[in-house]
Scaffold this motif. Structure first.
Motif, mmCIF file in Angstrom:
data_model
loop_
_atom_site.group_PDB
_atom_site.id
_atom_site.type_symbol
_atom_site.label_atom_id
_atom_site.label_comp_id
_atom_site.label_asym_id
_atom_site.label_seq_id
_atom_site.Cartn_x
_atom_site.Cartn_y
_atom_site.Cartn_z
ATOM 1 N N PRO A 1 0.831 -1.209 0.000
ATOM 2 C CA PRO A 1 0.000 0.000 0.000
ATOM 3 C C PRO A 1 0.858 1.249 0.000
ATOM 4 N N ASN A 2 0.334 2.310 -0.574
ATOM 5 C CA ASN A 2 1.071 3.562 -0.682
ATOM 6 C C ASN A 2 0.808 4.414 0.557
ATOM 7 N N PHE A 3 1.820 4.566 1.409
ATOM 8 C CA PHE A 3 1.686 5.364 2.622
ATOM 9 C C PHE A 3 2.286 6.754 2.450
ATOM 10 N N ALA A 4 2.643 7.110 1.237
ATOM 11 C CA ALA A 4 3.222 8.435 1.001
ATOM 12 C C ALA A 4 2.114 9.423 0.682
ATOM 13 N N GLY A 5 2.516 10.646 0.378
ATOM 14 C CA GLY A 5 1.553 11.662 -0.011
ATOM 15 C C GLY A 5 0.833 12.262 1.179
ATOM 16 N N PRO A 6 -0.400 12.728 0.961
ATOM 17 C CA PRO A 6 -1.128 13.418 2.031
ATOM 18 C C PRO A 6 -1.450 12.511 3.219
ATOM 19 N N HIS A 7 -1.467 11.192 2.999
ATOM 20 C CA HIS A 7 -1.768 10.256 4.070
ATOM 21 C C HIS A 7 -0.507 9.519 4.510
ATOM 22 N N ALA A 8 0.603 10.233 4.573
ATOM 23 C CA ALA A 8 1.866 9.621 4.967
ATOM 24 C C ALA A 8 1.760 9.057 6.370
ATOM 25 N N ALA A 9 2.252 7.829 6.555
ATOM 26 C CA ALA A 9 2.139 7.140 7.836
ATOM 27 C C ALA A 9 3.319 7.481 8.732
ATOM 28 N N LEU A 10 3.053 7.612 10.034
ATOM 29 C CA LEU A 10 4.136 7.790 11.007
ATOM 30 C C LEU A 10 4.967 6.529 11.123
ATOM 31 N N ALA A 11 4.312 5.385 11.030
ATOM 32 C CA ALA A 11 4.996 4.088 11.089
ATOM 33 C C ALA A 11 4.117 3.081 10.381
ATOM 34 N N ASN A 12 4.722 2.060 9.816
ATOM 35 C CA ASN A 12 3.948 1.005 9.167
ATOM 36 C C ASN A 12 4.724 -0.297 9.244
ATOM 37 N N LYS A 13 4.002 -1.384 9.141
ATOM 38 C CA LYS A 13 4.610 -2.716 9.186
ATOM 39 C C LYS A 13 3.776 -3.665 8.339
ATOM 40 N N SER A 14 4.453 -4.529 7.587
ATOM 41 C CA SER A 14 3.765 -5.497 6.734
ATOM 42 C C SER A 14 3.758 -6.863 7.405
ATOM 43 N N PHE A 15 2.601 -7.533 7.339
ATOM 44 C CA PHE A 15 2.462 -8.882 7.872
ATOM 45 C C PHE A 15 2.219 -9.820 6.693
ATOM 46 N N PHE A 16 2.924 -10.905 6.677
ATOM 47 C CA PHE A 16 2.766 -11.842 5.573
ATOM 48 C C PHE A 16 1.802 -12.967 5.912
ATOM 49 N N LYS A 17 1.378 -13.051 7.155
ATOM 50 C CA LYS A 17 0.403 -14.052 7.576
ATOM 51 C C LYS A 17 -0.615 -13.369 8.473
ATOM 52 N N ALA A 18 -1.699 -12.870 7.881
ATOM 53 C CA ALA A 18 -2.723 -12.188 8.676
ATOM 54 C C ALA A 18 -4.041 -12.172 7.917
ATOM 55 N N ASP A 19 -5.048 -12.819 8.504
ATOM 56 C CA ASP A 19 -6.410 -12.710 7.986
ATOM 57 C C ASP A 19 -7.190 -11.657 8.749
ATOM 58 N N LYS A 20 -6.828 -11.425 10.005
ATOM 59 C CA LYS A 20 -7.449 -10.380 10.817
ATOM 60 C C LYS A 20 -6.461 -9.938 11.884
ATOM 61 N N VAL A 21 -6.685 -8.749 12.411
ATOM 62 C CA VAL A 21 -5.779 -8.200 13.422
ATOM 63 C C VAL A 21 -6.584 -7.579 14.554
ATOM 64 N N THR A 22 -5.935 -7.471 15.703
ATOM 65 C CA THR A 22 -6.456 -6.730 16.847
ATOM 66 C C THR A 22 -5.413 -5.682 17.225
ATOM 67 N N MET A 23 -5.816 -4.420 17.272
ATOM 68 C CA MET A 23 -4.884 -3.318 17.534
ATOM 69 C C MET A 23 -5.168 -2.711 18.907
ATOM 70 N N LEU A 24 -4.105 -2.549 19.707
ATOM 71 C CA LEU A 24 -4.239 -2.078 21.085
ATOM 72 C C LEU A 24 -3.295 -0.900 21.318
ATOM 73 N N TRP A 25 -3.875 0.298 21.476
ATOM 74 C CA TRP A 25 -3.079 1.477 21.815
ATOM 75 C C TRP A 25 -2.758 1.474 23.310
ATOM 76 N N ASN A 26 -1.604 2.039 23.679
ATOM 77 C CA ASN A 26 -1.375 2.299 25.098
ATOM 78 C C ASN A 26 -2.007 3.642 25.471
ATOM 79 N N LYS A 27 -2.085 3.937 26.766
ATOM 80 C CA LYS A 27 -2.800 5.132 27.226
ATOM 81 C C LYS A 27 -2.183 6.422 26.724
#
Length: 566
Positions: free
Chosen positions: A190-216
């Motif tokens: 995916p293109n993370f450049a341009g106006p929607h540039a990401a602060l950080a990104n990571k690619s997973f090669f084995k993932a059908d679904k994910v659970t994301m947990l922010w810290n406080k």
């Protein structure tokens, strides 16, 4: 507040009602009991001052704020500052195939008017996400995340568009706000450049679904990536991996010392460490720092969940669902075990906002027998217990929420508090023993030996936590060892040997017919001997071969007669 202790709300076939908290546990007069079983959902506001079901009341002065005609609503939520209640009901279409009416409504709590309606077909992630000050609201709409400001839902102030967005989580805390987005795998990146540039990104090669947990503090997010099917066949739960992504661009794969599914992950209250519950049963629990290095090992046990208390000074490790309900209550500052109560058949767990009491419940439809709830002190004492009659069901139970700081943090005690409710000792069941072994001494053997916590293991030296490379090598070694143990014990293939020469001398008479008759028994005898060796090694010879082996004596006699005849 009208109550000095949090209220307990109960919903079931007996109706909807509230119970006063410790120490009385009597039915509350704040909310008159709603008889019948028509209530499908309820919710509190974030500060606990407002309560909604089909109506919205003010818990402080018991006043009715608004009443809504939404008999099919199954989900209710308040915005963080209690200004916007959101409702969701299942999406339906007409018989002629025309589009249905919007099923997600946002209301103004002051006037009761509908601010905005959306079509939200799936129940997953149905509720919009607000920032804590409600200046920003995010809503997912097919491959896009729409952002609204100051609860003005008629104007979209910004859009985040990425191909095939599947899920998003808005960060907690003050500005600047951040959003974590999951995009399922596809060809290319995916293109993370341009106006929607990401602060950080990571690619997973084995993932059908994910659970994301922010810290406080919204400085990092943990991502549990899982697949529906484990192609290696090692796990029924698919494959799981745990990833760490920080807003400064750092990312890492958390190396877990034990193979198996990841059941739960929780951040501590200071956002500096996190706990992971993982591995094939008995599951392992490990505390990690922000470098993803292990800090403390809680050993193994029958647990699949972790729950932090309100103030983050006590951690409960529990095994619910298909496990026996064993709980371990830990003082996380001193890594000391406080108590080990057991609550069988529990399907729900929640800390009370006072940081002292615990609610466990057995609810339908997860279990339709032995429904009821218990209120515990963290030292293991049962303070109150209610069992639903056999002809009734309990559907939901939860605490009234309070803002942080309302209840002062207390010093941890290790002595069980007095209680008039007796603790139920779990029934000890013995393993089945066949009749032939019932009169013989019992040997203490376990299918899996549980590892003690790190501070309870025998001290053989100043062992330091393993590095990431050492953990990776250890996992590879354990995987190879497990593969050897799980594979069937097969005898090694014998090395090919030269066929031994026959002890019977070969004779050539000059007559082809006689030589042919002489050779046939010899060949059949050698074939039978080869079969006999194969049978002794592999024990898989066929019945006809075994019959031929038994006739070897007769064949040898026939060969001897033929040679004498020549």
């Amino acid at each position: 507040m009208a109550t000095s202790r949090p209220l307990l709300t109960v919903r079931g076939s007996e109706g909807l009602y509230m119970v006063n908290g410790s120490p009385h546990f009597t039915e509350s007069t704040v909310f008159p009991r709603e008889s019948g079983n028509n209530c499908k959902a309820y919710t509190f506001s974030k500060d606990g001052t407002s309560f909604a079901w089909v109506n919205i009341i003010n818990v402080t002065n018991k006043g009715l704020l608004h009443s809504f005609d939404l008999p099919k609503a199954v989900c209710l939520e308040f915005s963080p500052k209690n200004t916007v209640p959101a409702t969701w009901q299942p999406y339906t279409t007409s018989k002629d195939g025309t589009a249905g009416i919007p099923n997600l409504q946002l209301y103004d709590v002051k006037t009761g008017t509908c601010l905005k309606s959306f079509i939200q077909k799936k129940m997953q992630n149905w509720c919009p996400s607000w920032s804590e000050d409600e200046t920003l609201c995010a809503h997912y709409v097919s491959n896009e995340v729409h952002f609204f400001e100051n609860n003005n839902f008629n104007t979209i102030t910004n859009k985040l568009h990425l191909q095939k967005i599947n899920d998003f989580v808005l960060s907690p805390g003050p500005q600047p706000y951040k959003v974590a987005v999951y995009v399922p795998g596809s060809k290319g990146y995916p293109n993370f450049a341009g106006p929607h540039a990401a602060l950080a990104n990571k690619s997973f090669f084995k993932a059908d679904k994910v659970t994301m947990l922010w810290n406080k503090k919204a400085t990092a997010v943990l991502v549990i990536a899982s697949t529906d099917v484990d192609k290696t066949g090692a796990s029924y739960y698919g494959e799981h991996t745990l990833h760490y992504i920080a807003t400064n661009g750092e990312s890492a794969v958390v190396q877990l010392p034990k193979n198996g599914p990841i059941y739960d992950v929780v951040w501590n209250s200071s956002s500096t460490e996190f706990y992971a519950v993982y591995g094939f049963m008995p599951a392992k629990v490990t505390l990690f720092n922000l470098k993803c290095d292990p800090v403390f090992d809680f050993g193994t046990g029958t647990r699949n969940a972790a729950y932090y208390s309100t103030y983050g000074h006590i951690l409960v490790l529990a095994g619910f669902g298909n496990l026996r309900g064993q709980m371990e209550v830990w003082d996380v500052k001193n890594y000391k075990l406080i108590s080990k109560p057991v609550t069988s058949n529990s399907t729900y767990f929640a800390w009370c906002p006072d940081g002292e009491h615990i609610l466990t419940a057995t609810c339908a439809p997860r279990l339709r027998v032995n429904n009821g709830y218990k209120i515990w002190h963290y030292t293991g004492a049962i303070l109150h217990k209610y069992d639903v009659p056999s002809n009734a069901e309990l559907w939901q139970a939860s605490w009234q929420p309070f803002l942080d700081g309302i209840f002062p943090a207390k010093t941890i005690t290790y002595q069980a508090v007095p209680s008039e409710v007796p603790n139920e000792e779990p029934k000890v069941t013995t393993a089945y023993r066949p009749p032939a072994l019932r009169n013989k001494p019992i040997t203490n053997s376990k299918l899996h030996e549980e590892e003690p916590p790190q501070n309870m293991k025998p001290q053989l030296g100043n062992d330091k936590p393993l590095s990431k490379t050492a953990l990776k090598n250890q996992r590879k070694h354990e995987a190879k060892k497990a593969a050897k143990q799980e594979s069937p014990d097969l005898a090694p293939t014998p090395a090919p040997q030269s066929t031994p020469r026959s002890t019977i001398s070969q004779s050539i008479s000059g007559d082809p017919e006689i030589d042919k008759k002489n050779q046939e028994p010899k060949e059949e005898t050698e074939s039978n001997r080869t079969t006999e060796r194969t049978s002794s090694n592999w024990k898989t010879a066929r019945k006809n071969r075994l019959e031929k082996i038994q006739k070897e004596t007769a064949l040898l006699q026939e060969l001897e007669d033929l040679e004498l005849g020549t």
